[in-house]
Scaffold this active site. Structure first.
Site: not given
Length: 279
Positions: A33, A57, A83, A134, A148, A152, A183
């Protein structure tokens, strides 16, 4: 090795993209996705029979269910990977209500919806694997990351509970807790709250040094991390948690040891609230 089919959210960058490219290179099938198919046009062209991109979304609950139902309608899906998500930096007081709502809808509610939508299909086909991405920040908390961490820590509790519920159906659950990796997390998807002068010099703004382009790069290799995640699909029973990165593991162990010491010190306090024996 028999080719598997994977359903992965958020494959345009980061771990999602690393997983997808490695899986396709080895001959697996991926339904990935994205919010913009242009970002994976090269994969669509290169792997027309093994890769399918779906616009999604994850804050759209109905759309999540439709994509999941459609993926399983096309055949068996062996592994689902939740993810999609992002980071939000800033002191709790600096974060707006809209930012709170959106990160919860994305990182927490979106992941919950995705997994819940897949469960009846996984049961019906007699098993499968759920991978919830996570972070070691699902166990370790830093200032300036409150929302955040909230998402998580929340999704880890959900996934650990679900793991116990679905084990009798042959469904394994793995929570992946990567440390810092090279990343786009820091420079691409991360959002920053508008700063307040009251927090200048406060630990809540320590993240600014991490986001500085001149800062040392993160130690984690996303390609190696993706490889370990893929390998985990062959592990039986499924590992409940996988910490990726030596710095992440050291930090997690240090925090957990302090937490255990704190609990051990409360034995008398905890016992003082029980009814006396025999009552």
């Amino acid at each position: 090795m028999t080719a598997r089919t994977w359903l992965i959210t958020g494959v345009s960058s980061g771990f999602g993209h690393a997983l997808t490219t490695q899986l396709l290179e080895r001959g697996d099938r991926v339904i990935g996705t994205v919010r913009d198919t242009g970002k994976v046009a090269d994969l669509v062209t290169q792997y027309p029979d093994h890769f399918r991109a779906e616009i999604l979304d994850v804050t759209d609950t109905a759309a999540v269910r439709a994509v999941v139902d459609g993926a399983f309608a096309a055949g068996r899906v062996d592994v689902i990977v939740s993810n999609a998500g992002y980071g939000l930096f800033g002191a709790a007081e600096e974060i707006t209500d809209a930012q709170v709502d959106h990160i919860i809808a994305t990182n927490l509610t979106g992941s919950i919806t995705f997994i819940r939508a897949a469960l009846p299909h996984l049961r019906a086909q007699g098993g499968g694997r759920i991978v919830q991405m996570s972070t070691y920040g699902g166990q370790v908390a830093f200032p300036g990351n409150s929302m955040y961490h909230a998402t998580k820590w929340g999704i880890e509790g959900f996934a650990e509970s679900v793991a116990q519920e679905v084990a009798p159906f042959g469904i394994g659950v793995t929570i992946v807790e990567p440390g810092g990796a090279r990343t786009e997390f820091r420079t691409g998807s991360a959002q920053i709250a508008d700063p307040m002068g009251a927090y200048d010099g406060n630990p809540a703004h320590a993240f600014q040094a991490m986001l500085d382009p001149a800062a040392a790069p993160a130690p984690g290799d996303p390609q190696r991390m993706a490889a370990r995640i893929i390998e985990s699909a062959d592990t039986d029973p499924a590992p409940l948690r996988m910490v990726l990165g030596s710095q992440a593991l050291d930090s997690t162990l240090g925090v957990l040891r302090k937490r255990i010491d704190g609990f051990e010190a409360q034995r008398d306090l905890a016992a003082s609230t029980d009814f006396p024996a025999g009552e």
